[in-house]
Design an enzyme around this catalytic site. Structure first.
Site, PDB file in Angstrom:
ATOM      1  N   HIS B 133       0.869  -1.183   0.000  1.00  0.00           N
ATOM      2  CA  HIS B 133       0.000   0.000   0.000  1.00  0.00           C
ATOM      3  C   HIS B 133       0.908   1.236   0.000  1.00  0.00           C
ATOM      4  O   HIS B 133       2.010   1.186   0.531  1.00  0.00           O
ATOM      5  CB  HIS B 133      -0.830  -0.061   1.286  1.00  0.00           C
ATOM      6  N   CYS B 374      -4.739   2.535  -3.657  1.00  0.00           N
ATOM      7  CA  CYS B 374      -3.506   3.041  -3.043  1.00  0.00           C
ATOM      8  C   CYS B 374      -2.347   2.080  -3.250  1.00  0.00           C
ATOM      9  O   CYS B 374      -1.510   1.896  -2.358  1.00  0.00           O
ATOM     10  CB  CYS B 374      -3.679   3.313  -1.550  1.00  0.00           C
TER      11      CYS B 374
HETATM   12  C1  LIG Z   1      -2.323  -2.755   3.617  1.00  0.00           C
HETATM   13  C2  LIG Z   1      -2.664  -1.381   4.096  1.00  0.00           C
HETATM   14  N1  LIG Z   1      -1.718  -0.629   4.664  1.00  0.00           N
HETATM   15  C3  LIG Z   1      -1.969   0.600   5.123  1.00  0.00           C
HETATM   16  C4  LIG Z   1      -3.225   1.157   5.024  1.00  0.00           C
HETATM   17  C5  LIG Z   1      -3.441   2.551   5.530  1.00  0.00           C
HETATM   18  O1  LIG Z   1      -4.292   2.568   6.603  1.00  0.00           O
HETATM   19  P1  LIG Z   1      -4.855   3.936   7.199  1.00  0.00           P
HETATM   20  O2  LIG Z   1      -5.359   4.720   6.027  1.00  0.00           O
HETATM   21  O3  LIG Z   1      -5.925   3.518   8.134  1.00  0.00           O
HETATM   22  O4  LIG Z   1      -3.707   4.636   7.870  1.00  0.00           O
HETATM   23  C6  LIG Z   1      -4.242   0.417   4.438  1.00  0.00           C
HETATM   24  C7  LIG Z   1      -5.614   0.965   4.322  1.00  0.00           C
HETATM   25  O5  LIG Z   1      -6.062   1.485   3.355  1.00  0.00           O
HETATM   26  C8  LIG Z   1      -3.958  -0.871   3.948  1.00  0.00           C
HETATM   27  O6  LIG Z   1      -4.915  -1.606   3.365  1.00  0.00           O
END
Ligand SMILES: Cc1ncc(COP(=O)(O)O)c(C=O)c1O
Lengths: 149, 417
Positions: B133, B374
């Site tokens: 991500h 993302c």
């Molecule tokens: C694998 C992964 N990492 C990180 C994130 C980021 O999370 P947050 O936006 O809650 O900080 C997400 C969520 O979209 C995710 O799916």
């Protein structure tokens, strides 16, 4: 699914399937990329404009049906037009797709363009329909890229 | 993974339907009952979590660590109990290893800044994977640029698994940290994290695991994983948004400088110098999201009440049903076919772009996500501009999946495929 049928009218689906004037234009005098970071729609508008008028135009789109159809319709509308005429068309488009007032749609006058008006009921999709037009504007103004943000 | 969840079915007959715990699932969208299949973006909240948060705000609200008065001490207690619940949830050795953050993103930034930057210099390497991500790419890229280090990327196979052999070869003396997703938010792949941590440890390399998509679906034990850092977000775990967890090994946290400065994280302040508190408070500058943390604690309690085994078994059943149903749709390709996966299915259709699929499903009251999720580098690896993604929680039903499949057939008809 009435609203959906308004969005995905046959004209849109046909332009999506077989976009007119797609691909690269070589040589070209003007060129700009359009990018919608939200959904990843990407397109490039190529122009050949030796003088006041657009002699050739293509739009190469990698994106959803709305952005592909809009780009295709755009090319059919601006070919042969002068820069001033194109500016007027662009103003009309912005009014049609995202203006405050419900637009009057005149199929005879606006042709395929009128079919894009269905996006008004899908606020999340307006940017898909305007992307090619923003890129056209950037190409005319000599900017290299435009994003919808 | 796809074992028959027979005990769940039995217990479901006795217990009330867990769907009724989630008020939003009674909603209609566009005149149709909501089918919520965007759980990887955020999960819905059970009434007990909503009530806990609103009860705190209505009857218990006070700032923490600051007052001698009764309410402040009560709020501090509730906040600390939430920390203990998070520690238990991850099987951390002590509560001091649990830092409250704004979410996964802030937790990774904290580690990149306070742990990564001081120990990374020119010529060093940071190892991630091609399925990360953006939250587990960009913070490392920023640190790499600042420190003159290299961001190295372990490749992903066509099935959507990290290429373990290539990963092993990329580990070396220059690797200063490994940062990997435990579960992919796009592909659903469960990475063999324990094995990958062990491989890094052979070289003495610290490992951060991004557990944002793992904790809702699989049991996580940070001591068994033997990782150094683990992160997740409350909002993907039936809790409120704006709060998340960073687990850090106690001795590592103790040696790290603060991430942000401010109130609550100090021992003594003068204009000449400030001394910092021990972890976890050192990393919690300013008034935290107190109600959010307490809400997360309630979400963990709720999961324990439902039973995590039962939830996971239910999800395995939903995944099997959805994989079968979607597999029957002409022109549909599932992106990510690892044998070990959670109930997340990314797919593309030959007939229609994901954005169009998303709009048409939305008109039928079905919420999915369409786009790059993302994970733009992963989209490039898959060779697609975007995918549609249906992601499930234990409260989804096979009937909802059937509605998804029927509507996808409708998409095909509309785009006359
Ligand atoms: C694998 C992964 N990492 C990180 C994130 C980021 O999370 P947050 O936006 O809650 O900080 C997400 C969520 O979209 C995710 O799916």
């Amino acid at each position: 699914m009435d609203e959906l049928d308004d969005l995905y009218q046959d004209i849109i689906l046909s332009h999506n399937k077989r976009p007119r004037n797609s691909g690269h234009l070589d040589p070209c005098s003007h060129k700009a990329d359009g990018f919608n970071p939200l959904c990843g729609d990407k397109l490039t508008v190529f122009l050949r404009k030796p003088g006041e008028s657009i002699e050739e135009v293509t739009c190469q789109t990698e994106g959803c049906a709305i952005s592909r159809a809009s780009g295709s319709i755009m090319t059919t509308m601006v070919k042969g037009k002068t820069e001033k005429e194109v500016e007027e068309i662009i103003t009309g488009i912005k009014e049609l797709l995202s203006g405050e007032e419900e637009p009057e749609v005149d199929l005879a006058k606006q042709g395929d363009l009128a079919s894009l008006v269905g996006v008004r009921k899908f606020p999340a999709r307006v940017k898909c329909a305007t992307l090619a037009w923003h890129a056209l504007e950037s190409a005319l103004h000599g900017d290299a890229t435009t994003t919808t943000e | 993974m796809l074992r028959k969840p027979s005990h769940y079915m039995e217990s479901q007959e006795q217990k009330p339907d867990p769907r009724s715990d989630f008020p939003i699932l009674r909603r209609e969208v566009k005149g149709k009952p909501l089918v919520y299949l965007d759980n990887a973006a955020t999960t819905q909240k059970p009434q007990v979590v909503i009530d806990r948060v609103s009860d705190f705000l209505a009857n218990e609200n006070a700032n923490i660590h600051r007052g001698v008065h009764y309410l402040s001490m009560e709020a501090t207690d509730a906040y600390d109990r939430a920390r203990a619940k998070a520690a238990g949830f991850l099987n951390a050795a002590t509560d001091r290893e649990i830092v409250f953050t704004r979410g996964t993103t802030e937790a990774i930034n904290l580690v990149a800044r306070s742990f990564g930057a001081p120990r990374i210099s020119s010529g060093d390497e940071i190892l991630i994977s091609a399925m990360e991500h953006h939250a587990n790419i960009v913070p490392w890229q920023m640190i790499a640029k600042e420190c003159g280090a290299q961001l190295v990327v372990a490749p992903v196979t066509d099935a959507g698994e990290i290429d373990l052999e290539a990963y092993g070869k990329l580990l070396g003396t220059r690797t200063k940290i490994v940062a990997l997703s435990h579960v992919s938010n796009v592909l659903g792949t469960i990475n063999p994290a324990q094995q990958m941590v062990a491989m890094a440890k052979e070289h003495g390399i610290p490992v951060l695991l991004d557990g944002a998509q793992a904790v809702p679906h699989i049991r996580v034990d940070v001591r068994e994983l033997n990782c150094d850092f683990y992160t997740f977000s409350s909002h993907k775990l039936f809790g409120p948004d704006g709060v998340g967890i960073l687990y850090g090994r106690e001795e590592l946290l103790a040696a790290m400088p603060p991430y942000q400065g401010g109130g609550d994280m100090i021992e003594q302040v003068s204009f000449e110098n400030t001394t910092f508190r021990a972890p976890p408070e050192r990393f919690e500058a300013g008034t935290p999201n107190i109600s959010g943390a307490i809400g997360l604690g309630a979400a963990i309690d709720y999961m324990d009440k439902i039973g995590r085994e039962a939830m996971h078994a239910r999800e395995a059943q939903l995944l099997a049903h959805a994989t079968g149903k979607l597999g029957e749709i002409p022109g549909l390709t599932i992106r990510g076919t690892a044998p070990e996966k959670v109930a997340v299915i990314s797919f593309t259709l030959e007939s229609a772009h994901p954005h169009d699929i998303g709009t048409i499903l939305d008109s039928a009251g079905i919420a999915i996500r369409a786009g790059h999720h993302c994970a733009q580098p992963l989209m490039q690896r898959l060779g697609v501009p975007a995918t549609a993604r249906a992601s499930f929680a234990f409260y989804n039903t096979t009937k909802e999946i059937d509605r998804l499949a029927d509507t996808l057939l409708e998409v095909n008809r509309m785009f006359d495929a």
